[in-house]
Design a protein around this motif. Structure first.
Motif, short mmCIF file in Angstrom:
data_model
loop_
_atom_site.label_atom_id
_atom_site.label_comp_id
_atom_site.label_asym_id
_atom_site.label_seq_id
_atom_site.Cartn_x
_atom_site.Cartn_y
_atom_site.Cartn_z
N ASN A 100 14.81 32.57 34.47
CA ASN A 100 15.47 33.89 34.48
C ASN A 100 16.73 33.91 35.32
O ASN A 100 17.11 34.94 35.87
CB ASN A 100 14.46 35.03 34.78
CG ASN A 100 14.18 35.27 36.25
OD1 ASN A 100 14.92 34.81 37.14
ND2 ASN A 100 13.13 36.00 36.53
N ASN A 101 17.38 32.78 35.40
CA ASN A 101 18.65 32.69 36.13
C ASN A 101 19.76 32.49 35.11
O ASN A 101 19.95 31.41 34.59
CB ASN A 101 18.57 31.51 37.12
CG ASN A 101 19.83 31.40 37.93
OD1 ASN A 101 20.88 31.86 37.53
ND2 ASN A 101 19.72 30.75 39.08
N THR A 102 20.49 33.55 34.84
CA THR A 102 21.50 33.50 33.78
C THR A 102 22.66 32.57 34.13
O THR A 102 23.29 32.01 33.26
CB THR A 102 22.06 34.91 33.47
OG1 THR A 102 22.37 35.51 34.71
CG2 THR A 102 21.05 35.74 32.72
N THR A 103 22.91 32.39 35.43
CA THR A 103 23.98 31.49 35.86
C THR A 103 23.67 30.06 35.41
O THR A 103 24.50 29.39 34.83
CB THR A 103 24.13 31.49 37.40
OG1 THR A 103 24.09 32.84 37.82
CG2 THR A 103 25.42 30.85 37.82
N ALA A 104 22.41 29.68 35.69
CA ALA A 104 21.99 28.33 35.33
C ALA A 104 21.96 28.16 33.81
O ALA A 104 22.30 27.11 33.29
CB ALA A 104 20.63 28.02 35.91
N THR A 105 21.56 29.22 33.09
CA THR A 105 21.47 29.15 31.63
C THR A 105 22.82 28.78 31.04
O THR A 105 22.91 27.92 30.19
CB THR A 105 21.04 30.52 31.05
OG1 THR A 105 19.85 30.90 31.71
CG2 THR A 105 20.80 30.41 29.57
C1 LIG Z 1 21.08 30.38 39.60
O1 LIG Z 1 21.49 29.05 39.33
C2 LIG Z 1 22.77 28.75 39.88
C3 LIG Z 1 23.17 27.37 39.37
O2 LIG Z 1 22.12 26.45 39.46
C4 LIG Z 1 22.66 28.83 41.40
O3 LIG Z 1 23.94 28.52 41.96
C5 LIG Z 1 22.25 30.23 41.80
O4 LIG Z 1 22.05 30.31 43.17
C6 LIG Z 1 20.97 30.64 41.10
N1 LIG Z 1 20.67 32.03 41.34
C7 LIG Z 1 19.47 32.49 41.62
C8 LIG Z 1 19.32 33.94 41.82
O5 LIG Z 1 18.49 31.74 41.72
#
Ligand SMILES: *[C@@H]1O[C@H](CO)[C@@H](O)[C@H](O)[C@H]1NC(C)=O
Ligand SMILES: *[C@@H]1O[C@H](CO)[C@@H](O)[C@H](O)[C@H]1NC(C)=O
Ligand SMILES: *[C@@H]1O[C@H](CO)[C@@H](O)[C@H](O)[C@H]1NC(C)=O
Ligand SMILES: *[C@@H]1O[C@H](CO)[C@@H](O)[C@H](O)[C@H]1NC(C)=O
Ligand SMILES: *[C@@H]1O[C@H](CO)[C@@H](O)[C@H](O)[C@H]1NC(C)=O
Ligand SMILES: *[C@@H]1O[C@H](CO)[C@@H](O)[C@H](O)[C@H]1NC(C)=O
Ligand SMILES: *[C@@H]1O[C@H](CO)[C@@H](O)[C@H](O)[C@H]1NC(C)=O
Ligand SMILES: *[C@@H]1O[C@H](CO)[C@@H](O)[C@H](O)[C@H]1NC(C)=O
Ligand SMILES: *[C@@H]1O[C@H](CO)[C@@H](O)[C@H](O)[C@H]1NC(C)=O
Ligand SMILES: [Cu+2]
Length: 253
Positions: free
Chosen positions: A212-217
Motif C-alpha cells: 500500500n505504498n504508492t511511491t514504491a508502486t
Molecule cells: C514508500 O516507498 C518509498 C520507496 O521505496 C519510500 O521512499 C517511502 O518512504 C515509502 N513510504 C512509506 C509510507 O512507507
C-alpha cells in the motif's frame, strides 16, 4: 593413393564447414537492462500429471532472470528424467500442450546437438533443463553450469533456483518469455503438462502495491501492465485535441 586419402580426409571436413555456414544459428547474448523485479509465473494445469509452478523474476541489476522452480506430483519417476522448457507460444484455451509449439529459440538454434550446459549461450534460450539440469527424481539434480543453483529433491518433488542469463522480461527483447509458456516432458518427449506465463504484481516484500505504498508502486511498475491515472488523463487530453483538430479540419474543408 595419397591424393585419395587426402580427399577422404577433406570430404567430411568440407561437409561440416558447409553445415556450419548454412546454419543461421548465433549464440544467445546475455540479456541486460531487463525491467527489474518484473515477475512471470506459470502454474501447471490441475487436471494433468505433475503439479507446481515456475516463477521468473528479473534480476535486481537488470541482467538475466532469477527462476524458482517447484514441481511435484510426478506420475512415476521411471518416466524421467523429466525435461522442461520455455516454449514459443502460449497454451490454447483448451489446455492442449501441443499448441505451445517448439522451444523459445530466437537465434536459430535447432534441437540438436543437445545443449552443452557449460556453454549455455550456445543453447536454446528456452531450454531451461538443458542449461540448468534435468529433473531426475532418483537423486540430487545437478546444476551442471555451476550457476549457483541449489537443488533439493524430496520424495517426488523438485525444487531449484537459478539465474538464467539468456531470457528476458523486456517485451522488446526477442528472448522475452512473458507471453509464452512452460512445458514439462517425460524423458521420451511426451508433453505431460504445460501452462502460460502470466505477470504477477510485485509482492509486498518488494514494496509493490501489496505494501500500500504508492511511491514504491510507481518505481517498480511492470512494463505495460498498469496504466496510471495520469497516463489515462494524458491520453484523454490527447484524444480531445485529436477530435478538435478533426472538427476544425472538417469545418474548413
Ligand atoms: C514508500 O516507498 C518509498 C520507496 O521505496 C519510500 O521512499 C517511502 O518512504 C515509502 N513510504 C512509506 C509510507 O512507507
Ligand atoms: C536461414 O535464413 C534464411 C533467410 O533468412 C532462411 O530462409 C533459412 O530458412 C534459414 N535457415 C535455417 C536453418 O534457419
Ligand atoms: C548482475 O548480477 C548477477 C548476479 O546476481 C551477476 O552474475 C552479473 O554479473 C551482474 N551483472 C552486472 C552487469 O553487474
Ligand atoms: C494462454 O494464453 C492465451 C493468450 O493470452 C489464452 O488465449 C489462453 O486461453 C491461455 N491458455 C490457458 C490454458 O490459460
Ligand atoms: C492437441 O492438439 C494436437 C494437434 O492439434 C492434436 O493432434 C491432439 O489430438 C490434441 N489433443 C487433445 C487432447 O485434444
Ligand atoms: C511475444 O512477445 C514477443 C516480444 O514482444 C513477440 O515478438 C512475440 O510475437 C510474442 N508472441 C506471442 C505469441 O504473442
Ligand atoms: C537429460 O535428459 C535427456 C532425455 O532423457 C537426455 O537426452 C539428456 O542427456 C539428459 N541430460 C543430462 C545432463 O543428464
Ligand atoms: C512416452 O511414455 C508415455 C508414458 O509411458 C507413453 O504413454 C507414450 O506412448 C510414450 N511416447 C513415446 C513416443 O514413446
Ligand atoms: C498500509 O498503510 C497503513 C498506514 O501507513 C498501515 O497501517 C498498514 O499496516 C499498511 N498495510 C499494509 C498491508 O502494509
Ligand atoms: Cu519442451
Amino acid at each position: 593413393m595419397t591424393a585419395l586419402a587426402f580427399l577422404a580426409l577433406l570430404f567430411p571436413l568440407t561437409i561440416s564447414v558447409l553445415a556450419q555456414e548454412t546454419s543461421n544459428s548465433t549464440n544467445a547474448p546475455i540479456t541486460e537492462n531487463n525491467p527489474i523485479r518484473v515477475t512471470f509465473q506459470a502454474t501447471l494445469q490441475s487436471n494433468k500429471p505433475v503439479q507446481g509452478q515456475i516463477t521468473g523474476v528479473s534480476n535486481d541489476n537488470g541482467t538475466g532472470v532469477n527462476f524458482n522452480v517447484n514441481f511435484f506430483s510426478f506420475p512415476d519417476a521411471a518416466l524421467g528424467p523429466f525435461l522442461y522448457h520455455i516454449h514459443q507460444y502460449p497454451i490454447d484455451t483448451s489446455g492442449n500442450c501441443t499448441s505451445a509449439g517448439g522451444h523459445l529459440s530466437p537465434f536459430g538454434r535447432a534441437e540438436t546437438p543437445p545443449c552443452d550446459p557449460t556453454q549455455p549461450d550456445t543453447c536454446q534460450p528456452g531450454d531451461l533443463s538443458g542449461k540448468h539440469g534435468n529433473i531426475s527424481l532418483a537423486g540430487e539434480a545437478s546444476a551442471p553450469d555451476g550457476s549457483g543453483g541449489s537443488n533439493a529433491i524430496a520424495a517426488a518433488a523438485f525444487q531449484t533456483t537459478y539465474l538464467d542469463l539468456y531470457v528476458s522480461t523486456d517485451p522488446k527483447n526477442v528472448a522475452y518469455f512473458g507471453n509464452r509458456s512452460v512445458v514439462i516432458h517425460a524423458a521420451n518427449g511426451t508433453r505431460l503438462n504445460c501452462a502460460n506465463f502470466t505477470q504477477q504484481m510485485p509482492t509486498e516484500t518488494f514494496g509493490g502495491p501489496g505494501s500500500n505504498n504508492t511511491t514504491a508502486t510507481a518505481s517498480s511498475s511492470p512494463t505495460g501492465a498498469a496504466v496510471s491515472s495520469l497516463e489515462v488523463a494524458k491520453m484523454q487530453v490527447f484524444l480531445c485535441l485529436g477530435a478538435l483538430t478533426l472538427a476544425i479540419a472538417v469545418g474548413f474543408f
